[in-house]
Design a protein around this motif. Sequence first.
Motif, PDB file in Angstrom:
ATOM      1  N   LEU A   1       0.817  -1.214   0.000  1.00 32.10           N
ATOM      2  CA  LEU A   1       0.000   0.000   0.000  1.00 32.10           C
ATOM      3  C   LEU A   1       0.850   1.263   0.000  1.00 32.10           C
ATOM      4  O   LEU A   1       0.550   2.221  -0.720  1.00 32.10           O
ATOM      5  CB  LEU A   1      -0.975   0.001   1.184  1.00 32.10           C
ATOM      6  CG  LEU A   1      -2.385  -0.425   0.796  1.00 32.10           C
ATOM      7  CD1 LEU A   1      -2.440  -1.879   0.438  1.00 32.10           C
ATOM      8  CD2 LEU A   1      -3.364  -0.079   1.858  1.00 32.10           C
ATOM      9  N   GLU A   2       1.909   1.284   0.797  1.00 26.72           N
ATOM     10  CA  GLU A   2       2.757   2.475   0.848  1.00 26.72           C
ATOM     11  C   GLU A   2       3.493   2.684  -0.476  1.00 26.72           C
ATOM     12  O   GLU A   2       3.665   3.805  -0.933  1.00 26.72           O
ATOM     13  CB  GLU A   2       3.691   2.399   2.052  1.00 26.72           C
ATOM     14  CG  GLU A   2       2.890   2.554   3.354  1.00 26.72           C
ATOM     15  CD  GLU A   2       3.714   2.456   4.630  1.00 26.72           C
ATOM     16  OE1 GLU A   2       4.944   2.228   4.565  1.00 26.72           O
ATOM     17  OE2 GLU A   2       3.108   2.611   5.716  1.00 26.72           O
ATOM     18  N   GLU A   3       3.898   1.594  -1.134  1.00 22.66           N
ATOM     19  CA  GLU A   3       4.535   1.690  -2.448  1.00 22.66           C
ATOM     20  C   GLU A   3       3.546   2.203  -3.494  1.00 22.66           C
ATOM     21  O   GLU A   3       3.896   3.027  -4.335  1.00 22.66           O
ATOM     22  CB  GLU A   3       5.073   0.319  -2.864  1.00 22.66           C
ATOM     23  CG  GLU A   3       5.784   0.333  -4.193  1.00 22.66           C
ATOM     24  CD  GLU A   3       6.293  -1.040  -4.605  1.00 22.66           C
ATOM     25  OE1 GLU A   3       6.503  -1.238  -5.810  1.00 22.66           O
ATOM     26  OE2 GLU A   3       6.466  -1.909  -3.721  1.00 22.66           O
ATOM     27  N   LEU A   4       2.300   1.740  -3.446  1.00 21.69           N
ATOM     28  CA  LEU A   4       1.261   2.218  -4.354  1.00 21.69           C
ATOM     29  C   LEU A   4       1.126   3.735  -4.228  1.00 21.69           C
ATOM     30  O   LEU A   4       1.099   4.448  -5.233  1.00 21.69           O
ATOM     31  CB  LEU A   4      -0.077   1.548  -4.050  1.00 21.69           C
ATOM     32  CG  LEU A   4      -1.287   2.081  -4.815  1.00 21.69           C
ATOM     33  CD1 LEU A   4      -1.178   1.766  -6.306  1.00 21.69           C
ATOM     34  CD2 LEU A   4      -2.574   1.527  -4.238  1.00 21.69           C
ATOM     35  N   GLY A   5       1.054   4.233  -3.002  1.00 18.20           N
ATOM     36  CA  GLY A   5       0.941   5.663  -2.779  1.00 18.20           C
ATOM     37  C   GLY A   5       2.111   6.436  -3.369  1.00 18.20           C
ATOM     38  O   GLY A   5       1.923   7.463  -4.033  1.00 18.20           O
ATOM     39  N   ARG A   6       3.317   5.936  -3.145  1.00 18.19           N
ATOM     40  CA  ARG A   6       4.516   6.608  -3.690  1.00 18.19           C
ATOM     41  C   ARG A   6       4.452   6.673  -5.211  1.00 18.19           C
ATOM     42  O   ARG A   6       4.734   7.706  -5.810  1.00 18.19           O
ATOM     43  CB  ARG A   6       5.794   5.889  -3.248  1.00 18.19           C
ATOM     44  CG  ARG A   6       6.242   6.232  -1.845  1.00 18.19           C
ATOM     45  CD  ARG A   6       7.646   5.722  -1.541  1.00 18.19           C
ATOM     46  NE  ARG A   6       7.776   4.287  -1.643  1.00 18.19           N
ATOM     47  CZ  ARG A   6       7.449   3.418  -0.685  1.00 18.19           C
ATOM     48  NH1 ARG A   6       6.958   3.848   0.457  1.00 18.19           N
ATOM     49  NH2 ARG A   6       7.617   2.123  -0.866  1.00 18.19           N
ATOM     50  N   LYS A   7       4.078   5.568  -5.838  1.00 18.88           N
ATOM     51  CA  LYS A   7       4.008   5.519  -7.307  1.00 18.88           C
ATOM     52  C   LYS A   7       2.928   6.437  -7.867  1.00 18.88           C
ATOM     53  O   LYS A   7       3.079   6.998  -8.946  1.00 18.88           O
ATOM     54  CB  LYS A   7       3.721   4.086  -7.776  1.00 18.88           C
ATOM     55  CG  LYS A   7       4.880   3.154  -7.676  1.00 18.88           C
ATOM     56  CD  LYS A   7       4.486   1.776  -8.201  1.00 18.88           C
ATOM     57  CE  LYS A   7       5.632   0.802  -8.131  1.00 18.88           C
ATOM     58  NZ  LYS A   7       5.221  -0.551  -8.554  1.00 18.88           N
ATOM     59  N   LYS A   8       1.819   6.573  -7.123  1.00 19.66           N
ATOM     60  CA  LYS A   8       0.668   7.306  -7.640  1.00 19.66           C
ATOM     61  C   LYS A   8       0.562   8.741  -7.121  1.00 19.66           C
ATOM     62  O   LYS A   8      -0.361   9.461  -7.473  1.00 19.66           O
ATOM     63  CB  LYS A   8      -0.630   6.551  -7.307  1.00 19.66           C
ATOM     64  CG  LYS A   8      -0.686   5.159  -7.911  1.00 19.66           C
ATOM     65  CD  LYS A   8      -0.838   5.224  -9.417  1.00 19.66           C
ATOM     66  CE  LYS A   8      -1.084   3.854 -10.017  1.00 19.66           C
ATOM     67  NZ  LYS A   8      -1.445   3.929 -11.426  1.00 19.66           N
ATOM     68  N   GLY A   9       1.493   9.161  -6.257  1.00 19.92           N
ATOM     69  CA  GLY A   9       1.550  10.566  -5.859  1.00 19.92           C
ATOM     70  C   GLY A   9       0.750  10.959  -4.636  1.00 19.92           C
ATOM     71  O   GLY A   9       0.341  12.110  -4.513  1.00 19.92           O
ATOM     72  N   TYR A  10       0.511  10.029  -3.729  1.00 17.72           N
ATOM     73  CA  TYR A  10      -0.139  10.376  -2.465  1.00 17.72           C
ATOM     74  C   TYR A  10       0.513   9.596  -1.337  1.00 17.72           C
ATOM     75  O   TYR A  10       1.241   8.631  -1.566  1.00 17.72           O
ATOM     76  CB  TYR A  10      -1.657  10.143  -2.503  1.00 17.72           C
ATOM     77  CG  TYR A  10      -2.120   8.835  -3.096  1.00 17.72           C
ATOM     78  CD1 TYR A  10      -2.252   7.694  -2.315  1.00 17.72           C
ATOM     79  CD2 TYR A  10      -2.441   8.744  -4.444  1.00 17.72           C
ATOM     80  CE1 TYR A  10      -2.693   6.491  -2.853  1.00 17.72           C
ATOM     81  CE2 TYR A  10      -2.886   7.554  -4.993  1.00 17.72           C
ATOM     82  CZ  TYR A  10      -3.009   6.433  -4.200  1.00 17.72           C
ATOM     83  OH  TYR A  10      -3.437   5.256  -4.736  1.00 17.72           O
TER      84      TYR A  10
END
Length: 93
Positions: A68-77
């Motif tokens: 989840l934290e990696e998803l946020g980093r990739k998507k800008g949040y």
Amino acid sequence: TKMAYQVIVTAVGKNRPGVLAELTTCIAREGANIMDISQKMMRDFFNLMMIVELAQGQKQFARFKSKLEELGRKKGYQVNVQHEKIFRYMHRI
């Protein structure tokens, strides 16, 4: 048997179409269950909080948090995943 337990997922960032779908899809793929969800919009920004149950307990937590934290980093949040007990302790009155 392993006991399921709950974690707190928070996400904050600039709103755009698809943010909630990205997060909930990732949660579902990890085999977790959303127990409660709250979202607040402030102008162009979102603030999302979810209580999520992990079926496999402690063993699943590290992978779930990382995904989840990696998803946020990739998507800008910004995404943060914490054990419910730690969250409650940090926010006690």
